[in-house]
Write a protein that holds these residues in place. Structure first.
Motif, PDB file in Angstrom:
ATOM      1  N   SER A   1       0.770  -1.322   0.232  1.00 62.88           N
ATOM      2  CA  SER A   1       0.017   0.046  -0.062  1.00 62.88           C
ATOM      3  C   SER A   1       0.872   1.380  -0.030  1.00 62.88           C
ATOM      4  CB  SER A   1      -0.706   0.123   1.050  1.00 62.88           C
ATOM      5  OG  SER A   1      -1.723  -1.152   1.413  1.00 62.88           O
ATOM      6  N   GLY A   2       2.234   1.168  -0.022  1.00 61.12           N
ATOM      7  CA  GLY A   2       3.111   2.405   0.173  1.00 61.12           C
ATOM      8  C   GLY A   2       2.862   3.340  -0.921  1.00 61.12           C
ATOM      9  N   LEU A   3       2.818   3.195  -1.985  1.00 66.60           N
ATOM     10  CA  LEU A   3       2.625   4.484  -2.964  1.00 66.60           C
ATOM     11  C   LEU A   3       1.254   4.914  -2.817  1.00 66.60           C
ATOM     12  CD1 LEU A   3       3.816   6.182  -5.041  1.00 66.60           C
ATOM     13  CD2 LEU A   3       3.066   4.210  -6.781  1.00 66.60           C
ATOM     14  N   ALA A   4       0.270   4.320  -2.564  1.00 69.92           N
ATOM     15  CA  ALA A   4      -1.074   4.727  -2.768  1.00 69.92           C
ATOM     16  C   ALA A   4      -1.257   5.614  -1.234  1.00 69.92           C
ATOM     17  CB  ALA A   4      -2.233   3.463  -2.596  1.00 69.92           C
ATOM     18  N   VAL A   5      -0.574   5.148  -0.228  1.00 69.48           N
ATOM     19  CA  VAL A   5      -0.545   5.986   0.899  1.00 69.48           C
ATOM     20  C   VAL A   5      -0.092   7.495   0.790  1.00 69.48           C
ATOM     21  CG1 VAL A   5      -0.007   6.284   3.280  1.00 69.48           C
ATOM     22  CG2 VAL A   5      -0.977   4.019   2.407  1.00 69.48           C
ATOM     23  N   ALA A   6       1.196   7.397   0.012  1.00 67.13           N
ATOM     24  CA  ALA A   6       1.782   8.660  -0.407  1.00 67.13           C
ATOM     25  C   ALA A   6       1.001   9.617  -1.205  1.00 67.13           C
ATOM     26  CB  ALA A   6       3.152   8.161  -0.936  1.00 67.13           C
ATOM     27  N   LYS A   7       0.403   8.921  -2.048  1.00 66.39           N
ATOM     28  CA  LYS A   7      -0.745   9.727  -3.312  1.00 66.39           C
ATOM     29  C   LYS A   7      -1.673  10.320  -2.250  1.00 66.39           C
ATOM     30  CE  LYS A   7       0.432   7.086  -7.584  1.00 66.39           C
ATOM     31  NZ  LYS A   7       0.185   6.421  -8.512  1.00 66.39           N
ATOM     32  N   GLN A   8      -2.241   9.375  -1.303  1.00 61.57           N
ATOM     33  CA  GLN A   8      -3.198  10.064  -0.691  1.00 61.57           C
ATOM     34  C   GLN A   8      -2.927  11.000   0.206  1.00 61.57           C
ATOM     35  OE1 GLN A   8      -6.434   9.784  -0.864  1.00 61.57           O
ATOM     36  NE2 GLN A   8      -7.445  10.104   1.075  1.00 61.57           N
ATOM     37  N   THR A   9      -1.696  11.110   0.894  1.00 54.76           N
ATOM     38  CA  THR A   9      -1.130  12.077   1.833  1.00 54.76           C
ATOM     39  C   THR A   9      -1.203  13.356   1.029  1.00 54.76           C
ATOM     40  OG1 THR A   9       0.302  10.437   2.962  1.00 54.76           O
ATOM     41  CG2 THR A   9       0.861  12.663   3.168  1.00 54.76           C
ATOM     42  N   LYS A  10      -0.491  13.317  -0.101  1.00 53.20           N
ATOM     43  CA  LYS A  10      -0.422  14.519  -0.910  1.00 53.20           C
ATOM     44  C   LYS A  10      -1.469  15.204  -1.267  1.00 53.20           C
ATOM     45  CE  LYS A  10       1.482  16.351  -5.450  1.00 53.20           C
ATOM     46  NZ  LYS A  10       2.090  15.845  -6.707  1.00 53.20           N
ATOM     47  N   THR A  11      -2.750  14.214  -1.781  1.00 49.29           N
ATOM     48  CA  THR A  11      -4.120  14.556  -2.048  1.00 49.29           C
ATOM     49  C   THR A  11      -4.610  15.414  -0.798  1.00 49.29           C
ATOM     50  OG1 THR A  11      -4.585  13.061  -3.425  1.00 49.29           O
ATOM     51  CG2 THR A  11      -6.520  13.868  -2.759  1.00 49.29           C
ATOM     52  N   ILE A  12      -4.574  15.000   0.474  1.00 49.97           N
ATOM     53  CA  ILE A  12      -5.172  15.547   1.575  1.00 49.97           C
ATOM     54  C   ILE A  12      -4.526  16.954   1.775  1.00 49.97           C
ATOM     55  CG2 ILE A  12      -5.458  15.229   3.846  1.00 49.97           C
ATOM     56  CD1 ILE A  12      -7.402  13.707   2.179  1.00 49.97           C
ATOM     57  N   LEU A  13      -2.963  16.830   1.744  1.00 47.02           N
ATOM     58  CA  LEU A  13      -2.375  18.269   1.723  1.00 47.02           C
ATOM     59  C   LEU A  13      -2.764  19.308   0.885  1.00 47.02           C
ATOM     60  CD1 LEU A  13       1.432  16.678   2.710  1.00 47.02           C
ATOM     61  CD2 LEU A  13      -0.354  17.715   4.353  1.00 47.02           C
ATOM     62  N   GLU A  14      -3.201  18.752  -0.258  1.00 46.35           N
ATOM     63  CA  GLU A  14      -3.559  19.797  -1.255  1.00 46.35           C
ATOM     64  C   GLU A  14      -4.958  20.268  -0.937  1.00 46.35           C
ATOM     65  OE1 GLU A  14      -1.063  18.439  -5.180  1.00 46.35           O
ATOM     66  OE2 GLU A  14      -2.717  17.503  -4.821  1.00 46.35           O
ATOM     67  N   LYS A  15      -5.629  19.200  -0.668  1.00 44.77           N
ATOM     68  CA  LYS A  15      -7.026  19.795  -0.206  1.00 44.77           C
ATOM     69  C   LYS A  15      -7.112  20.789   0.786  1.00 44.77           C
ATOM     70  CE  LYS A  15     -11.297  17.562   1.604  1.00 44.77           C
ATOM     71  NZ  LYS A  15     -12.113  16.373   2.165  1.00 44.77           N
ATOM     72  N   TYR A  16      -6.413  20.684   1.835  1.00 46.17           N
ATOM     73  CA  TYR A  16      -6.467  21.619   2.996  1.00 46.17           C
ATOM     74  C   TYR A  16      -5.413  22.700   3.015  1.00 46.17           C
ATOM     75  CZ  TYR A  16      -9.471  18.087   5.291  1.00 46.17           C
ATOM     76  OH  TYR A  16     -10.555  17.445   5.630  1.00 46.17           O
ATOM     77  N   GLY A  17      -4.699  22.652   1.736  1.00 47.66           N
ATOM     78  CA  GLY A  17      -3.683  23.791   1.620  1.00 47.66           C
ATOM     79  C   GLY A  17      -2.669  23.757   2.694  1.00 47.66           C
ATOM     80  N   MET A  18      -2.274  22.575   2.761  1.00 43.77           N
ATOM     81  CA  MET A  18      -1.134  22.191   3.704  1.00 43.77           C
ATOM     82  C   MET A  18       0.361  22.006   3.067  1.00 43.77           C
ATOM     83  SD  MET A  18      -2.993  20.849   7.315  1.00 43.77           S
ATOM     84  CE  MET A  18      -3.381  19.345   6.423  1.00 43.77           C
ATOM     85  N   LEU A  19       0.197  21.898   1.755  1.00 43.51           N
ATOM     86  CA  LEU A  19       1.584  21.483   1.222  1.00 43.51           C
ATOM     87  C   LEU A  19       2.517  22.238   1.235  1.00 43.51           C
ATOM     88  CD1 LEU A  19       1.870  18.742  -0.748  1.00 43.51           C
ATOM     89  CD2 LEU A  19       1.263  20.260  -2.737  1.00 43.51           C
ATOM     90  N   ASN A  20       3.570  21.554   1.570  1.00 45.30           N
ATOM     91  CA  ASN A  20       4.904  22.897   1.552  1.00 45.30           C
ATOM     92  C   ASN A  20       5.615  22.658   0.278  1.00 45.30           C
ATOM     93  OD1 ASN A  20       7.059  24.118   2.347  1.00 45.30           O
ATOM     94  ND2 ASN A  20       8.170  22.410   3.789  1.00 45.30           N
ATOM     95  N   LYS A  21       5.437  24.210  -0.168  1.00 53.24           N
ATOM     96  CA  LYS A  21       5.872  24.594  -1.650  1.00 53.24           C
ATOM     97  C   LYS A  21       7.329  25.201  -1.575  1.00 53.24           C
ATOM     98  CE  LYS A  21       1.330  24.695  -3.273  1.00 53.24           C
ATOM     99  NZ  LYS A  21      -0.019  25.795  -4.001  1.00 53.24           N
ATOM    100  N   THR A  22       7.642  25.233  -0.395  1.00 52.99           N
ATOM    101  CA  THR A  22       9.137  25.730  -0.477  1.00 52.99           C
ATOM    102  C   THR A  22      10.320  24.516  -0.835  1.00 52.99           C
ATOM    103  OG1 THR A  22       9.773  24.934   1.793  1.00 52.99           O
ATOM    104  CG2 THR A  22       8.685  27.155   1.710  1.00 52.99           C
TER     105      THR A  22
END
Length: 260
Positions: free
Chosen positions: A207-228
């Protein structure tokens, strides 16, 4: 408050969840992370639901005290036994990890798949609910007794693990599986040994890659993705056996041993 610079928190019943961390770090290299290896209490798979929930709450609160913006439950047993309660109790996004039955169901041609997981995962209500929706599949379940303990001791090869894997996988091969689902975040570290035992046409799914993709999706959804693009800290805490963690990480990261 800008939460994008805060770390992603991960916890597991030991070192196995680093297989999930590696996928997340590869996909999201700009994110700071804080990983808890609860090796002192490994494995969770033999514990009661109440014990697993208690440990999951303890780990979550430690991560929240370090200002983690999102928590990845990098443990199948903790996810299947505690994530519902964690989501109800805390106001922070949680990402769980469950056996990847759906991808296996989509890929199988023999309609027979194997699942290698802990007792705690296979006995959980969430797992049974998931499996019950795949009535067209022949699902061979196998508890991976002893595997987590050996991985926690840093024994990723050798006759002990090989003997256990032969015992667990032989009935699956006899049942004609064409997909093997790894239902524990420790088990991806055993893929080289598993590949030597299974026929090459059997797909190994984790499940590793799927979990990573879901993590990115949720960070983007809540505006929490680190863009630095500045290099971020990758911290690892363990309450036992720091050498096992160092072996899996290649001695490249800060590992702190502390009691929790």
């Amino acid at each position: 408050m800008n939460t994008s610079m805060q770390p992603i928190g991960l916890f597991d019943s030991g070192v196995g969840g680093t297989s999930i961390w590696k996928e997340i770090h590869t996909l999201l290299p700009n994110e700071a992370t804080l990983y808890l290896a609860d090796s002192k209490n490994a494995p969770y798979g033999q514990k009661s639901k109440e014990e697993i929930l208690h440990l999951s709450i303890k780990n979550t609160e430690l991560l929240l005290n370090q200002n983690c913006k999102l928590i990845v439950v990098a443990c199948n047993t903790a996810t299947t036994n505690a994530i519902k309660e964690l989501r109800e109790k805390y106001d922070v996004p949680f990402i769980g990890i469950e056996p990847a039955i759906k991808p296996a169901a989509l890929q199988t041609k023999t309609h027979t798949i194997g699942i290698l997981a802990t007792k705690g995962t296979l006995n959980s209500v969430l797992f049974h609910k998931t499996v019950s929706s795949y009535t067209n599949l022949n699902i061979i379940e196998q508890v991976g007794h002893g595997l987590v303990q050996l991985i926690e001791e840093g024994k990723l090869g050798g006759s002990e693990i090989d003997k256990l894997l032969q015992t667990y996988l032989k009935p699956m091969m006899q049942a004609n599986i064409d997909c093997l689902v790894l239902g524990c975040s420790h088990y991806p570290y055993l893929i080289p040994q598993i590949q030597k035992i299974l026929p090459k046409e059997v797909k190994i799914i984790d499940s590793g890659l799927a979990v990573a993709k879901q993590t990115k999706t949720i960070l983007e959804k809540y505006g929490m993705l680190n863009k630095t693009i500045a290099k971020q800290k990758q911290l690892f805490y363990t309450n036992a056996k720091p050498n096992a963690l160092a072996t899996l990480l290649g001695n490249k990261y800060t590992i702190l041993e502390k009691d929790f």
